[in-house]
Write an enzyme that holds these catalytic residues in place. Structure first.
Site, mmCIF file in Angstrom:
data_model
loop_
_atom_site.group_PDB
_atom_site.id
_atom_site.type_symbol
_atom_site.label_atom_id
_atom_site.label_comp_id
_atom_site.label_asym_id
_atom_site.label_seq_id
_atom_site.Cartn_x
_atom_site.Cartn_y
_atom_site.Cartn_z
ATOM 1 N N ASP A 30 0.817 -1.221 0.000
ATOM 2 C CA ASP A 30 0.000 0.000 0.000
ATOM 3 C C ASP A 30 0.849 1.269 0.000
ATOM 4 O OD1 ASP A 30 -2.253 -1.751 0.406
ATOM 5 O OD2 ASP A 30 -1.637 -1.858 2.496
ATOM 6 N N HIS A 58 -4.289 -1.951 -6.837
ATOM 7 C CA HIS A 58 -3.727 -0.675 -7.260
ATOM 8 C C HIS A 58 -4.864 0.231 -7.656
ATOM 9 C CE1 HIS A 58 0.419 -2.343 -8.691
ATOM 10 N NE2 HIS A 58 0.166 -2.587 -7.437
ATOM 11 N N LYS A 161 0.940 -25.267 -6.446
ATOM 12 C CA LYS A 161 2.072 -25.139 -7.376
ATOM 13 C C LYS A 161 3.296 -25.866 -6.816
ATOM 14 C CE LYS A 161 5.010 -21.463 -9.383
ATOM 15 N NZ LYS A 161 5.119 -20.004 -9.627
HETATM 16 C C1 LIG Z 1 10.075 -17.780 -4.757
HETATM 17 O O1 LIG Z 1 11.436 -17.897 -4.945
HETATM 18 C C2 LIG Z 1 11.979 -19.104 -4.474
HETATM 19 C C3 LIG Z 1 13.461 -18.989 -4.570
HETATM 20 O O2 LIG Z 1 13.855 -18.662 -5.878
HETATM 21 C C4 LIG Z 1 11.389 -20.249 -5.286
HETATM 22 O O3 LIG Z 1 11.890 -21.461 -4.799
HETATM 23 C C5 LIG Z 1 9.891 -20.222 -5.154
HETATM 24 O O4 LIG Z 1 9.322 -21.162 -6.018
HETATM 25 C C6 LIG Z 1 9.325 -18.876 -5.470
HETATM 26 N N1 LIG Z 1 7.954 -18.861 -5.056
HETATM 27 C C7 LIG Z 1 6.974 -18.510 -5.838
HETATM 28 C C8 LIG Z 1 5.638 -18.583 -5.225
HETATM 29 O O5 LIG Z 1 7.129 -18.126 -6.979
#
Ligand SMILES: *[C@@H]1O[C@H](CO)[C@@H](O)[C@H](O)[C@H]1NC(C)=O
Ligand SMILES: *[C@@H]1O[C@H](CO)[C@@H](O)[C@H](O)[C@H]1NC(C)=O
Length: 449
Positions: A30, A58, A161
């Protein structure tokens, strides 16, 4: 065999062609990133989002019309720019179309011709949102406090994911029967984990299905692109201005933020590379957006919080309510220990200092410049939340300027006390302030150099 000439030409050291300019939040969100992005997006060719989902908000004011963006890059307002949603973003499709619809009613035109979405981006489903709510409830019951998530399903979608059963945009625009199967497995997984989860899988599938008029696959397909190839061409083709707008902020970063009260994505500069598929050598200027004071939504340690008249004044003058949730934000003095930490991670080229005008009426203004814990000075920002909760803040006190800065359009016109406030920040961080915000409009961002 390659000819000698072609090998020689490869061996010449070349500077990367186009670089991306990045705008990142340097506090707890913010900060007013939208305004800075809007300013830079005016002459950008491509505006990208690399992380987060529709949990961020935003607001952009153009010709006194207020547009709200959650997932769409706010650069979508620029009719000459392509907006790109990268692989690091998680997308709730009904949310995306709803947001576009709402902004269209306010005057946004032709967004579908200007939007590109990475085929590697993960999808947020309705059940992710439902699970987000249930998880918050459980945290409240079990630990007596929740994370204060926006219940937009962002955390659960990033969990899918990482757990490697998530579904991506490329799955949805491909063979629907394969998608359906994976979708049912994923939904079934959440149903087993959360017996109270009340979801209608068939209804959601129907909503997503190709044939239905309301189905997203058909509307989505023309927007979907190979994001890595798209960025590669943009970076290596003719000269282009490419802007990346960060969502959330450094202290909400999954790695560097005030864990566990953070969001699930990489909101610091590394997220630009992983969330777009851009090599680090193509990262150019990185602008940190810093609000002239500090705010924080929800629970968690907040060393410079002013839980009294000062905080109330900042809250009401600054109209500190969440764009996504309408929640009242907690307020306090500017904390430069925290901003310096954000700078260590991001390496800001310059800073945009926003909402300076909110301080106009204060007779005295403070800036947090050091932390001590148990009487010992801390060299940097602590990782442990129990430590952060009990740190003592050392302040530098500044006289206020007690006059309106509204309408000021240059650094020289600012009251000397305000100039001193800005110079202190620059000297402390050893980063120049490039813009100072003293109002809501585009024009109220004073450019210092
Ligand atoms: C964030 O960055 C880390 C380190 O590079 C990686 O392992 C991870 O997948 C990333 N997380 C997301 C949610 O993109
Ligand atoms: C306001 O509240 C903060 C804690 O929230 C406290 O440290 C500060 O001294 C208070 N200021 C005044 C003027 O009472």
């Amino acid at each position: 065999e390659r000819s000698r000439d072609s090998v020689d030409s490869l061996r010449i050291q070349r500077e990367p062609q186009n670089k991306v300019t990045v705008v990142l939040g340097a506090q707890w969100g913010d900060e007013g990133k939208g305004k800075v992005v809007d300013l830079l997006a005016m002459d950008a060719d491509i505006v990208c989002r690399c992380q987060g989902g529709n949990n961020a908000g935003h607001t952009v004011v153009v010709d006194s019309v207020e547009y709200d963006f959650h997932l769409l890059p706010s650069g979508v307002l620029n009719k000459k720019a392509i907006s790109f949603i990268g692989n690091g973003v998680v997308i709730h499709l009904p949310g995306l179309f709803e947001e576009a619809e709402k902004n269209s009613q306010k005057g946004l035109q032709g967004w579908e011709e200007r939007l590109k979405i990475s085929d590697r981006a993960h999808i947020v489903f309705n059940f992710h949102q439902a699970v987000d709510g249930i998880q918050e409830q459980l945290r409240q019951q079990q630990a007596g406090k929740n994370l204060g998530t926006t219940k937009k399903g962002i955390g659960p979608a990033y969990s899918s994911k990482a757990a490697r059963n998530g579904l991506r945009v490329c799955d949805l625009v491909s063979d629907f029967s394969v998608f359906e199967e994976k979708f049912r497995v994923l939904a079934g997984h959440f149903q087993t984990t959360y017996p109270n989860l009340n979801i209608d899988i068939d209804a959601e599938l129907e909503q997503l299905k190709v044939i239905s008029v309301l189905g997203y696959a058909e509307r989505l397909r023309p927007l979907v692109t190979d994001g890595v190839y798209f960025m590669h061409k943009a970076l290596n083709g003719p000269s282009k201005k490419i802007l990346v707008e960060g969502a959330n902020a450094a202290l909400l970063d999954i790695d560097f933020g005030t864990y566990p009260f953070v969001t699930s994505s990489n909101c610091t500069v590394g997220g630009v590379c992983t969330g777009l598929g851009v090599p680090p050598s193509h990262v150019g200027r990185v602008y940190g957006v810093v609000k002239a004071y500090t705010t924080r939504v929800g629970v968690g340690a907040f060393p410079t919080e002013q839980d009294n008249d000062t905080g109330d004044l900042l809250q009401s003058r600054g109209r500190e309510f969440g764009v996504t949730t309408g929640r009242r934000r907690r307020c306090g003095w500017l904390d430069l220990v925290l901003v310096r930490y954000a700078h260590m991670v991001n390496g800001f080229s310059a800073i945009a200092l926003t909402k300076l005008d909110i301080l106009d009426t204060l007779p005295e203004i403070k800036i947090g410049i050091a932390y001590t814990a148990d009487g010992k000075p801390l060299p940097s920002f602590p990782a442990n939340m129990d430590v952060l909760t009990k740190v003592q803040v050392t302040y530098e006190t500044f006289p206020g300027w007690c006059c309106s800065t509204e309408g000021v359009r240059s650094f020289d016109e600012l009251p000397s006390q305000a100039q001193a406030y800005i110079s202190f920040i620059e000297n402390f961080l050893e980063v120049p302030v490039k813009w100072v915000g003293v109002g809501k409009s585009r024009e109220s961002m004073i450019k210092l150099f």
